[in-house]
Each structure stands twice: as structure tokens, then as C-alpha cells.
Design an enzyme around this catalytic site. Structure first.
Site, PDB file in Angstrom:
ATOM      1  N   LYS A  31       0.823  -1.211   0.000  1.00  0.00           N
ATOM      2  CA  LYS A  31       0.000   0.000   0.000  1.00  0.00           C
ATOM      3  C   LYS A  31       0.866   1.274   0.000  1.00  0.00           C
ATOM      4  CE  LYS A  31      -3.984  -2.179   2.286  1.00  0.00           C
ATOM      5  NZ  LYS A  31      -4.937  -2.031   3.427  1.00  0.00           N
ATOM      6  N   ARG A  71       2.708  -6.548   8.979  1.00  0.00           N
ATOM      7  CA  ARG A  71       2.047  -5.351   9.507  1.00  0.00           C
ATOM      8  C   ARG A  71       2.654  -4.914  10.842  1.00  0.00           C
ATOM      9  NH1 ARG A  71      -4.128  -6.920   7.685  1.00  0.00           N
ATOM     10  NH2 ARG A  71      -4.227  -5.626   5.798  1.00  0.00           N
ATOM     11  N   THR A 124      -5.309  -6.640  10.944  1.00  0.00           N
ATOM     12  CA  THR A 124      -5.564  -5.358  10.275  1.00  0.00           C
ATOM     13  C   THR A 124      -4.959  -4.191  11.060  1.00  0.00           C
ATOM     14  OG1 THR A 124      -7.682  -6.305   9.559  1.00  0.00           O
ATOM     15  CG2 THR A 124      -7.404  -3.920   9.312  1.00  0.00           C
ATOM     16  N   ARG A 129      -2.428 -14.402   5.093  1.00  0.00           N
ATOM     17  CA  ARG A 129      -3.037 -13.612   6.183  1.00  0.00           C
ATOM     18  C   ARG A 129      -2.216 -13.788   7.465  1.00  0.00           C
ATOM     19  NH1 ARG A 129      -7.316  -9.949   4.866  1.00  0.00           N
ATOM     20  NH2 ARG A 129      -7.490  -9.881   7.130  1.00  0.00           N
ATOM     21  N   ASN A 142      -1.865   0.377   6.651  1.00  0.00           N
ATOM     22  CA  ASN A 142      -1.337  -0.850   7.255  1.00  0.00           C
ATOM     23  C   ASN A 142      -0.488  -1.690   6.301  1.00  0.00           C
ATOM     24  OD1 ASN A 142      -3.424  -1.746   5.705  1.00  0.00           O
ATOM     25  ND2 ASN A 142      -4.574  -2.721   7.354  1.00  0.00           N
ATOM     26  N   PHE A 192     -15.102   4.283   7.397  1.00  0.00           N
ATOM     27  CA  PHE A 192     -13.753   4.630   6.949  1.00  0.00           C
ATOM     28  C   PHE A 192     -13.582   4.577   5.430  1.00  0.00           C
ATOM     29  CE2 PHE A 192     -13.749   0.075   8.108  1.00  0.00           C
ATOM     30  CZ  PHE A 192     -13.320  -0.512   6.913  1.00  0.00           C
ATOM     31  N   TYR A 242     -12.643  -1.599  -3.167  1.00  0.00           N
ATOM     32  CA  TYR A 242     -13.101  -1.667  -1.780  1.00  0.00           C
ATOM     33  C   TYR A 242     -14.617  -1.515  -1.649  1.00  0.00           C
ATOM     34  CZ  TYR A 242      -8.336  -1.809   0.047  1.00  0.00           C
ATOM     35  OH  TYR A 242      -7.055  -2.193   0.369  1.00  0.00           O
ATOM     36  N   GLU A 264      -9.923 -10.351  -7.072  1.00  0.00           N
ATOM     37  CA  GLU A 264      -8.960  -9.258  -6.902  1.00  0.00           C
ATOM     38  C   GLU A 264      -7.783  -9.385  -7.869  1.00  0.00           C
ATOM     39  OE1 GLU A 264     -10.138  -8.631  -2.190  1.00  0.00           O
ATOM     40  OE2 GLU A 264      -8.158  -9.447  -2.692  1.00  0.00           O
ATOM     41  N   HIS A 274      -2.216  -5.345   1.667  1.00  0.00           N
ATOM     42  CA  HIS A 274      -3.520  -6.006   1.541  1.00  0.00           C
ATOM     43  C   HIS A 274      -3.284  -7.498   1.369  1.00  0.00           C
ATOM     44  CE1 HIS A 274      -7.594  -6.892   0.103  1.00  0.00           C
ATOM     45  NE2 HIS A 274      -7.016  -7.656  -0.804  1.00  0.00           N
TER      46      HIS A 274
HETATM   47  N1  UDP Z   1      -9.457   0.012   7.500  1.00  0.00           N
HETATM   48  C1  UDP Z   1      -9.500   1.257   8.105  1.00  0.00           C
HETATM   49  N2  UDP Z   1     -10.119   1.373   9.313  1.00  0.00           N
HETATM   50  C2  UDP Z   1     -10.695   0.315   9.945  1.00  0.00           C
HETATM   51  C3  UDP Z   1     -10.660  -0.947   9.324  1.00  0.00           C
HETATM   52  C4  UDP Z   1     -10.027  -1.055   8.095  1.00  0.00           C
HETATM   53  O1  UDP Z   1      -8.998   2.232   7.562  1.00  0.00           O
HETATM   54  O2  UDP Z   1     -11.249   0.475  11.054  1.00  0.00           O
HETATM   55  C5  UDP Z   1      -8.790  -0.122   6.178  1.00  0.00           C
HETATM   56  C6  UDP Z   1      -7.440  -0.827   6.270  1.00  0.00           C
HETATM   57  O3  UDP Z   1      -6.557  -0.245   5.324  1.00  0.00           O
HETATM   58  C7  UDP Z   1      -7.822  -2.248   5.910  1.00  0.00           C
HETATM   59  C8  UDP Z   1      -8.882  -2.010   4.827  1.00  0.00           C
HETATM   60  O4  UDP Z   1      -9.610  -0.897   5.305  1.00  0.00           O
HETATM   61  O5  UDP Z   1      -6.705  -2.981   5.455  1.00  0.00           O
HETATM   62  C9  UDP Z   1      -9.822  -3.159   4.585  1.00  0.00           C
HETATM   63  O6  UDP Z   1     -10.399  -3.563   5.814  1.00  0.00           O
HETATM   64  P1  UDP Z   1     -10.540  -5.101   6.204  1.00  0.00           P
HETATM   65  O7  UDP Z   1     -11.437  -5.190   7.380  1.00  0.00           O
HETATM   66  O8  UDP Z   1     -10.912  -5.884   4.989  1.00  0.00           O
HETATM   67  O9  UDP Z   1      -9.056  -5.477   6.692  1.00  0.00           O
HETATM   68  P2  UDP Z   1      -7.956  -6.414   6.017  1.00  0.00           P
HETATM   69  O10 UDP Z   1      -8.656  -7.514   5.306  1.00  0.00           O
HETATM   70  O11 UDP Z   1      -7.146  -5.523   5.091  1.00  0.00           O
HETATM   71  O12 UDP Z   1      -7.110  -6.909   7.175  1.00  0.00           O
HETATM   72 MG    MG Z   2     -10.134  -7.468   3.906  1.00  0.00          MG
END
Ligand code: UDP
Ligand code: MG
Length: 134
Positions: free
Chosen positions: A11, A104, A93, A87, A114, A59, A51, A128, A117
């Protein structure tokens, strides 16, 4: 049976901080091979579409703004049990909750910025990956 491919992005916070090479190295050291890889910058429309599942989350606007703020690296990765193992490699996250040693934990700045992805299912890995490499 678990699939062998997942999709990742490095990212904008991580590319801006000069961590691209270190993160790619971590991915390869963890046993993933790179099937596709591209350095690119997301347009507003692309980030919104990617997204879309988060469109109703509070957010979403900031996420789209952040994801278009600089270059990203998009990649399709291959390994047995790819989605779950990736993962695990990237961690939670929120970097404050990410296990020590995860990408991360090491490179993320915040829950939004973070570093990486990682797809959350085989189905989404395919969607994706096709989004960037069809
Ligand atoms: N995100 C954010 N605030 C939050 C949760 C998520 O800005 O409270 C952003 C963050 O960049 C995250 C992305 O939205 O990676 C997608 O969220 P998801 O819950 O899918 O998390 P991920 O799968 O990336 O761990
Ligand atoms: Mg996700």
C-alpha cells in the site's frame, strides 16, 4: 481444498517509506512465488471499486483517499494454502494487534495505513487478481 493463489497490494504508506523491497523479500522468504506483479497508482474509480464491499463502513472515504495517495504494488502470489498462510504472514488489520514478526507489525503505520492487503478467501483472491491482471 484450499487454493494455491492469493492477491496482495503493497500500500501507499509502505511504498512511500521505501519498504517495497523489504516486504517483497519477506513474501519470498515465506515461500510464496510471484505469479504477477505490477507497480501502479490507483485511480479514484479503481480504489472505490476494489473496496466496494466496505462502501457502507465509516472509513470508506478515507480508505479510498489513502489508497490513491501514492503508488502501490499489486501482485498475485502462489503457495499451498495461499490465502490463509498469507493472512498469517501479514498479521491483523490493526498493527497494534498484529503478531510480532508479521509484516504489519513491522511496517504498518496505523489501522488504515497498514502496509499491505491480503485476500480473505479463495473467491476474493480470484476476483482481486483479475481486477489487476485479467
Ligand atoms: N481500514 C481502516 N479502518 C478500519 C478498518 C479497516 O482504515 O477500522 C482499512 C485498512 O486499510 C484495511 C482495509 O480498510 O486494510 C480493509 O479492511 P478489512 O477489514 O478488509 O481489513 P484487512 O482484510 O485488510 O485486514
Ligand atoms: Mg479485507
Amino acid at each position: 481444498m484450499a487454493g494455491t493463489k492469493t492477491f496482495t497490494m503493497i500500500k501507499p504508506d509502505a511504498t512511500a517509506a521505501g519498504n517495497t523491497g523489504k516486504i517483497i523479500d519477506r513474501i519470498i522468504q515465506a515461500g510464496f512465488s510471484i505469479v504477477e506483479m505490477k507497480w501502479t497508482t490507483l485511480s479514484n474509480d479503481q480504489a472505490k471499486k476494489f473496496y466496494e464491499v466496505h462502501a457502507e463502513r465509516p472509513f470508506y472515504g478515507e480508505l479510498v483517499e489513502y489508497m490513491t495517495s501514492g503508488p502501490i504494488v499489486a501482485a498475485v502470489l502462489e503457495k499451498d494454502n495461499a490465502v490463509e498462510d498469507y493472512r498469517t504472514l501479514i498479521g491483523a488489520t490493526n498493527p497494534k494487534e498484529a503478531a510480532p514478526g508479521t509484516i504489519r507489525a513491522e511496517f504498518a503505520e496505523s489501522i488504515a495505513a497498514n502496509a499491505v492487503h491480503g485476500s480473505d478467501s479463495d473467491e476474493n483472491a480470484k476476483i482481486e487478481g483479475d481486477f489487476f491482471f485479467a
